[in-house]
Design an enzyme around this catalytic site. Structure first.
Site, PDB file in Angstrom:
ATOM      1  N   GLY A  11     -40.516 -41.581 -11.011  1.00  0.00           N
ATOM      2  CA  GLY A  11     -41.785 -42.081 -10.503  1.00  0.00           C
ATOM      3  C   GLY A  11     -42.747 -42.309 -11.651  1.00  0.00           C
ATOM      4  O   GLY A  11     -42.395 -42.150 -12.823  1.00  0.00           O
ATOM      5  N   GLU A  39     -38.350 -33.760 -20.088  1.00  0.00           N
ATOM      6  CA  GLU A  39     -38.691 -34.994 -20.781  1.00  0.00           C
ATOM      7  C   GLU A  39     -38.523 -34.786 -22.289  1.00  0.00           C
ATOM      8  O   GLU A  39     -38.884 -33.729 -22.809  1.00  0.00           O
ATOM      9  CB  GLU A  39     -40.137 -35.403 -20.494  1.00  0.00           C
ATOM     10  CG  GLU A  39     -40.345 -36.096 -19.171  1.00  0.00           C
ATOM     11  CD  GLU A  39     -41.742 -36.670 -19.042  1.00  0.00           C
ATOM     12  OE1 GLU A  39     -41.884 -37.763 -18.484  1.00  0.00           O
ATOM     13  OE2 GLU A  39     -42.700 -36.014 -19.498  1.00  0.00           O
ATOM     14  N   TYR A  59     -49.909 -47.298 -26.260  1.00  0.00           N
ATOM     15  CA  TYR A  59     -51.314 -47.324 -25.837  1.00  0.00           C
ATOM     16  C   TYR A  59     -52.202 -48.010 -26.876  1.00  0.00           C
ATOM     17  O   TYR A  59     -53.119 -48.767 -26.525  1.00  0.00           O
ATOM     18  CB  TYR A  59     -51.811 -45.904 -25.560  1.00  0.00           C
ATOM     19  CG  TYR A  59     -51.358 -45.376 -24.231  1.00  0.00           C
ATOM     20  CD1 TYR A  59     -51.917 -45.852 -23.048  1.00  0.00           C
ATOM     21  CD2 TYR A  59     -50.358 -44.413 -24.144  1.00  0.00           C
ATOM     22  CE1 TYR A  59     -51.491 -45.375 -21.819  1.00  0.00           C
ATOM     23  CE2 TYR A  59     -49.927 -43.935 -22.912  1.00  0.00           C
ATOM     24  CZ  TYR A  59     -50.501 -44.419 -21.755  1.00  0.00           C
ATOM     25  OH  TYR A  59     -50.074 -43.951 -20.535  1.00  0.00           O
TER      26      TYR A  59
END
EC number: 2.7.1.21
Length: 339
Positions: A11, A39, A59
């Protein structure tokens, strides 16, 4: 004889995937042996060298593109490079997991109990080489050519993987991201909505493929119009797309990747594009995918929902030392990837 269930939990970011997996790991309510693959944060932030931060790279690139300091071509080059770096640990560990259990026979996973094994995986490789790239293409940070290149290089993952997609409102997701204050992350609700919608559209794509033949899906893809300017593009920006059991082709990832650029002067689609979409079709068609609405749920309730799914998906028989090898590999990886 015990059984092994491998369940990917996926997700958008900041919605609580890791929290749910930790809850399953520490809970005394379950009798089966369990572990979760974390992760790969060390690989993403400083894999082998301290100044390699793929998350910050993405980013920063988006900020430079928004400010007009770099063009789409340069932004896409940087994003594509970063996505490849983000994908690498998933490819590696996916190969490790299935290298250990691929020779085992299938078994029912209903009612996991003592003597059984649960391996939760924080993200399927599709997240980093399909879902996030699609979201960055839709938002204007990745060129179409680079998107298709990333999709074309998807490894041949074992068929039949089981994925639980957690779904949370964009407002609550934004609050959680702000609260955790992870270095390099920014809250952009437009991107959050689009990313959330990409995961739902992936689920809808699997549902669509479950309902149509390979030939029908191929014909449907040929009939799709260019994504840019489509109703789907507008919806992905403006509304929360909902999971469907009977979507049509225009509501799938194939519609997002539909482009006039794939058509040749002889009115035939590029063979390379056709083959790439066929590869994606085969992979998605084989998945066992579930949506888990976690809005308003406690950590314990979220964990219960995920464990309930683990009892509905395929398992493999745990023979010999396969479980120990699997758990040892996950523990070594987690120790290396922790930050």
């Amino acid at each position: 004889m015990g059984r092994i269930v491998v369940l990917y939990v996926d997700g958008a970011f900041g919605i609580g995937k890791t929290t749910v997996l930790r809850q399953i790991q520490k809970s005394a309510a379950y009798r089966f042996r369990r572990i979760y693959l974390e992760e790969p944060m060390r690989a993403w932030r400083s894999w082998f060298v301290d100044d390699h931060d793929a998350i910050r790279e993405i980013y920063t690139t988006q900020e430079l593109k928004d400010a007009g300091e770099i063009d789409l071509r340069e932004a896409s080059r940087r994003v594509c490079y970063a996505q490849v770096s983000l994908s690498a640990p998933f490819h590696i560990m996916n190969a490790v997991i299935y290298g250990i259990i691929s020779g085992e026979s299938e078994a029912t996973s209903a009612h996991l109990g003592e003597g059984d094994y649960f391996v939760g995986v924080d993200r399927h490789p599709l997240a980093s080489c399909l879902c996030f790239p699609v979201a960055r293409f839709v938002t204007g940070y990745l060129e179409y050519t680079d998107l298709i290149a990333l999709v074309a290089t998807l490894p041949d993952y074992p068929r039949g993987a089981s994925i639980a997609i957690l779904d949370l409102s964009v407002e609550e997701q934004a609050r959680r991201i702000t609260e955790r204050s992870r270095s390099g992350e920014h809250v952009n609700k437009t991107f959050l909505r689009i990313l959330r919608n990409v995961f739902i559209i992936m689920y809808n794509t699997v549902a669509y493929l479950r309902n149509v033949s390979i030939d029908k899906a191929c014909a449907d893809r040929e009939a799709l119009e260019d994504f840019r300017g489509s109703q789907l593009e507008s919806d992905m920006h403006k509304i929360d797309i909902q999971p469907r059991d009977d979507p049509n082709a225009s509501e799938t990832l194939f519609a997002v990747m539909a482009s006039d650029a794939t058509w040749r002067k002889n009115r035939k689609q590029s063979a390379l594009f056709v083959y790439t979409m066929a590869k994606l079709d085969a992979l998605l068609r084989s998945l066992n995918m579930h949506i888990v609405d976690i809005n308003g749920l406690s950590q314990e309730q979220c964990a219960e929902k995920v464990v309930a799914i683990s009892s509905k998906v395929p398992a493999v028989t745990a023979r010999g030392n396969a479980p120990d090898l699997l758990f040892d590999a996950v523990e070594a990886y987690n120790a290396d990837m922790g930050v």
